[in-house]
Design an enzyme around this catalytic site. Sequence first.
Site, mmCIF file in Angstrom:
data_model
loop_
_atom_site.group_PDB
_atom_site.id
_atom_site.type_symbol
_atom_site.label_atom_id
_atom_site.label_comp_id
_atom_site.label_asym_id
_atom_site.label_seq_id
_atom_site.Cartn_x
_atom_site.Cartn_y
_atom_site.Cartn_z
ATOM 1 N N ALA A 1 -9.114 45.507 16.165
ATOM 2 C CA ALA A 1 -10.282 46.302 16.517
ATOM 3 C C ALA A 1 -10.932 46.781 15.221
ATOM 4 O O ALA A 1 -10.295 46.793 14.173
ATOM 5 C CB ALA A 1 -9.838 47.493 17.357
ATOM 6 N N GLY B 1 -5.886 43.972 18.089
ATOM 7 C CA GLY B 1 -6.831 43.432 19.057
ATOM 8 C C GLY B 1 -7.080 41.945 18.853
ATOM 9 O O GLY B 1 -7.401 41.224 19.808
ATOM 10 N N GLU C 1 -4.375 40.283 20.533
ATOM 11 C CA GLU C 1 -4.552 40.533 21.973
ATOM 12 C C GLU C 1 -5.630 39.614 22.560
ATOM 13 O O GLU C 1 -5.538 39.186 23.710
ATOM 14 C CB GLU C 1 -4.895 42.006 22.213
ATOM 15 C CG GLU C 1 -3.707 42.919 21.901
ATOM 16 C CD GLU C 1 -4.052 44.393 21.993
ATOM 17 O OE1 GLU C 1 -4.879 44.849 21.169
ATOM 18 O OE2 GLU C 1 -3.523 45.083 22.873
ATOM 19 N N GLU D 1 -0.585 48.161 15.331
ATOM 20 C CA GLU D 1 -1.201 49.431 15.738
ATOM 21 C C GLU D 1 -0.319 50.634 15.438
ATOM 22 O O GLU D 1 -0.815 51.719 15.116
ATOM 23 C CB GLU D 1 -1.542 49.408 17.232
ATOM 24 C CG GLU D 1 -2.770 48.591 17.589
ATOM 25 C CD GLU D 1 -2.491 47.122 17.812
ATOM 26 O OE1 GLU D 1 -1.411 46.643 17.402
ATOM 27 O OE2 GLU D 1 -3.349 46.442 18.391
HETATM 28 N N1 3HC Z 1 -11.341 47.514 10.965
HETATM 29 C C1 3HC Z 1 -12.269 47.813 10.039
HETATM 30 N N2 3HC Z 1 -12.159 47.452 8.744
HETATM 31 C C2 3HC Z 1 -11.069 46.775 8.385
HETATM 32 C C3 3HC Z 1 -10.072 46.426 9.302
HETATM 33 C C4 3HC Z 1 -10.235 46.824 10.659
HETATM 34 N N3 3HC Z 1 -9.322 46.514 11.598
HETATM 35 N N4 3HC Z 1 -9.100 45.753 8.648
HETATM 36 C C5 3HC Z 1 -9.502 45.660 7.377
HETATM 37 N N5 3HC Z 1 -10.682 46.279 7.205
HETATM 38 C C6 3HC Z 1 -11.448 46.364 5.971
HETATM 39 C C7 3HC Z 1 -10.738 47.165 4.900
HETATM 40 O O1 3HC Z 1 -11.008 48.538 5.024
HETATM 41 C C8 3HC Z 1 -11.311 46.567 3.638
HETATM 42 O O2 3HC Z 1 -12.577 47.133 3.458
HETATM 43 P P1 3HC Z 1 -13.141 47.383 1.978
HETATM 44 O O3 3HC Z 1 -13.151 46.039 1.330
HETATM 45 O O4 3HC Z 1 -14.442 47.982 2.224
HETATM 46 O O5 3HC Z 1 -12.141 48.315 1.350
HETATM 47 C C9 3HC Z 1 -11.507 45.107 3.998
HETATM 48 O O6 3HC Z 1 -11.519 45.062 5.426
HETATM 49 C C10 3HC Z 1 -10.418 44.205 3.485
HETATM 50 O O7 3HC Z 1 -9.171 44.737 3.870
HETATM 51 P P2 3HC Z 1 -7.930 44.755 2.855
HETATM 52 O O8 3HC Z 1 -8.345 45.263 1.538
HETATM 53 O O9 3HC Z 1 -6.833 45.447 3.572
HETATM 54 O O10 3HC Z 1 -7.653 43.192 2.731
HETATM 55 P P3 3HC Z 1 -6.286 42.409 2.684
HETATM 56 O O11 3HC Z 1 -6.649 40.993 2.570
HETATM 57 O O12 3HC Z 1 -5.368 43.038 1.682
HETATM 58 O O13 3HC Z 1 -5.596 42.644 4.114
HETATM 59 C C11 3HC Z 1 -5.490 42.744 6.499
HETATM 60 C C12 3HC Z 1 -6.186 42.151 5.263
HETATM 61 C C13 3HC Z 1 -4.031 42.275 6.549
HETATM 62 C C14 3HC Z 1 -6.205 42.276 7.717
HETATM 63 C C15 3HC Z 1 -5.492 44.283 6.401
HETATM 64 O O14 3HC Z 1 -6.813 44.705 6.152
HETATM 65 C C16 3HC Z 1 -5.030 45.006 7.624
HETATM 66 O O15 3HC Z 1 -3.844 45.172 7.801
HETATM 67 N N6 3HC Z 1 -5.971 45.467 8.469
HETATM 68 C C17 3HC Z 1 -5.690 46.278 9.604
HETATM 69 C C18 3HC Z 1 -5.125 45.474 10.731
HETATM 70 C C19 3HC Z 1 -4.864 46.346 11.917
HETATM 71 O O16 3HC Z 1 -4.285 47.401 11.817
HETATM 72 N N7 3HC Z 1 -5.304 45.891 13.092
HETATM 73 C C20 3HC Z 1 -5.142 46.639 14.282
HETATM 74 C C21 3HC Z 1 -6.337 47.499 14.479
HETATM 75 S S1 3HC Z 1 -6.154 48.611 15.835
HETATM 76 C C22 3HC Z 1 -6.420 47.658 17.190
HETATM 77 O O17 3HC Z 1 -6.605 46.488 17.078
HETATM 78 C C23 3HC Z 1 -6.446 48.387 18.495
HETATM 79 C C24 3HC Z 1 -6.378 47.430 19.632
HETATM 80 O O18 3HC Z 1 -5.071 47.351 20.077
HETATM 81 C C25 3HC Z 1 -7.250 47.879 20.760
#
Ligand code: 3HC
Length: 692
Positions: free
Chosen positions: A65, A104, A107, A127
């Site tokens: 998400a 997500g 998912e 998450e």
């Molecule tokens: N939403 C918004 N922005 C995000 C994002 C997300 N889910 N994931 C990454 N970004 C952004 C980061 O803030 C960063 O922004 P910036 O360049 O402006 O600082 C950019 O994307 C790149 O991210 P990283 O620097 O972390 O890049 P990496 O290549 O090192 O890592 C990644 C990539 C493994 C995808 C890592 O970003 C990550 O772990 N992201 C989060 C993943 C996550 O937690 N997903 C679950 C979200 S909650 C959800 O999905 C709820 C659902 O169940 C309904």
Amino acid sequence: MTEINSVTTLTQDGDVAIVTLNSPPVNALSANVRDGLFEGFKQAIASDAKAVVLICDGRTFIAGADITEFGGASKGASLFDVQNMMEGSPKPVIAAIHGTALGGGLEVALCAHYRVAVPSARLGLPEVNLGLLPGAGGTQRLPRIAGVEKALEMMTSGRHAPAKEALEMGLVDELAPEGQLKEAAVAFARKVVAENKPLVKVRDNNSKLEAAKGHPEIFENFRKANARKFRGFLAPEYNIRCIEAAVNSPSFDEGLNVERKLFMELMTGSQSAAQRYYFFAERQAQKIPDVPDDTPTRAINKVGILGAGTMGGGIAMNFANAGIPVTIVELKQDALDRGLATIRKNYERSRGAKPEETEKRMSLLTGSLDMDDFKDCDLVIEAVFERMDIKKDVFTKLDAICKPGAILATNTSALNIDEIASVTKRPEDVIGLHFFSPANVMKLLEVIRADHTAKDVIATSMKLAKKIGKIAVLAGVCPGFIGNRILAQRQREAQKLVFEGAMPWDVDRVLYDFGFPMGPFAMSDLAGLDIGWVKEKSKGETIRDVLCEMDRRGQKTGAGYYDYDENRNAKPSPVTEKIINDFIVKSGRNPRKVSDEEILERCIYPMINEGVKILEEGKAIRPSDIDVVWVNGYGWPVYRGGPMFYGDLVGGPAKVLEKMKAFQATMGDDFKPAALLEQLAAEGKKFADFKR
Ligand code: 3HC
Ligand code: NAI
């Protein structure tokens, strides 16, 4: 090619429709992405194609998400609309996965009928690390496809499973050759069509849940085994409850209702707010306003380390782990041998250590007694005794020996780096790289910018930190930098509280219950009370003096502030209690009852105030950098965000000011509010609002 919207296209390869998403950086499920997917699938299903492939451009499949949208009003198609469209498609849907399919994103992929991935792809439901649970059916679908045990492990750890493992657990149906994902996914789609394979909906597959039915002990045992790890966190428990609901609910939809309810509870709570804040804080810390991302960096192909003691050895391991050769220089052969032997032992003891890995790493380390061997190093980190005269002597020599352009770094904990740099003819090449002990384990690296440190030296240090797996935070030169400077406030109050009548175990318990891994007195016992204590000079003037004189030097002697049994379990000590009470009486006071609330407030509020002073003096760029230091280096519970986030959580600058003033009135200037604290409070601002 049909352009569905700014981030989605629909193309057709023969009889296979391809929905392609391109929303950098990580294809997060923003409103725009959801709209594009919904419309893209709608059109693909309506077309004459016989199957639909979902694939992403850029570095990754959907990484989850869009966290930046959380808390805002929802717009456009919902994620459920997209998922229902995919899962209900009368034509087979195949998700083609590269990079990461997370949260997500996974998912969504679980609503495809099949999943194809390249070997380098990783899949997970992280998450929990945002204080959440998968809120788009993931808690109900993952156990159905991977089994209850795998789901428990993956969802409570947030681990990203490699594609090969995902294949083994049934999460992925086929691995595609690296670089040929689209072709492989289209070929897979054709095969599905040709073989007239059934449209498998993960939601209908209950066979893997059966094994766990009637076995509540699976969950209880899992809870027990992980109790320490989960302590204080809400999200792991909520994830577990959702998997229980998957097993025990009469239908998929009823399980989904439980997921929805628990998701909303977490989403609106302070723990997830803190953890989401922290996710961005860590990334923000990498951004330095006057050192932009495209600042040139210096190549670091060979590193020198001076001193093979506690820190030097640990620091060297970081570079060897990253495949960078290291030259370690010591004063004497026995110290060098000891240092290298400790490194070897650490490698051999590390979990899952393979002998050939240890040898590979050890072969990257070269010991020497001659600083001249640093002459071809691109970076030298000094980790010798913490004395200014020695540091100056060492830097004078490094300046003479090292090649032009080499970075000269010090691991000092508290000395003035400008003064150290002043003995060189190249202060622009001098920087502080403050590792934390044990340096091969601790994630935090404070990068200390001195007056003359060049921008490319800073940029190189920040990038290098990432390469060796550290989380770097930039700080300015001041006693203790960010972390230890704030720690000193807590230490002072902890000591004072004990002189007023709180017992060490009272202080420790309050801080432990707050979420720290241990309190300051338990920590002292672990480290050894005699660090820096000299028997000949001891005059019994402090509690520590008396304890050490009685040979109560901490865990290693079976007693310190606490008494320890043979398994090193700590018990409050009547001996220590008497020593403390005698001290208080001798000082002409009476021990008083100190409340838990006072212990917490006296330890925490001065820390926040010190953080404000650090900001005021420009020694940290932003409040969230301070939080990153404390979460990573000092065990501040991430579900409380860090001292500055916590300050906002309990009422912001106005509240912190009120507390500091009240303490100042009765206890003096240890509680003097920072000028910036007064200013932020007067302006009605939050700490998070502070910008330089
Ligand atoms: N939403 C918004 N922005 C995000 C994002 C997300 N889910 N994931 C990454 N970004 C952004 C980061 O803030 C960063 O922004 P910036 O360049 O402006 O600082 C950019 O994307 C790149 O991210 P990283 O620097 O972390 O890049 P990496 O290549 O090192 O890592 C990644 C990539 C493994 C995808 C890592 O970003 C990550 O772990 N992201 C989060 C993943 C996550 O937690 N997903 C679950 C979200 S909650 C959800 O999905 C709820 C659902 O169940 C309904
Ligand atoms: P240590 O005493 O374990 O190791 C220092 C080593 O440096 C010794 O082996 C000594 O022989 C060697 N040494 C001294 N002078 C030398 C010289 N001129 N040339 C070559 N080798 C020399 O000390 P420790 O704990 O490793 O600390 C080193 C530095 O790291 C200090 O500046 C300290 O403040 C800092 N630091 C220490 C932390 C800790 O938790 N121990 C944490 C962060 C920083």
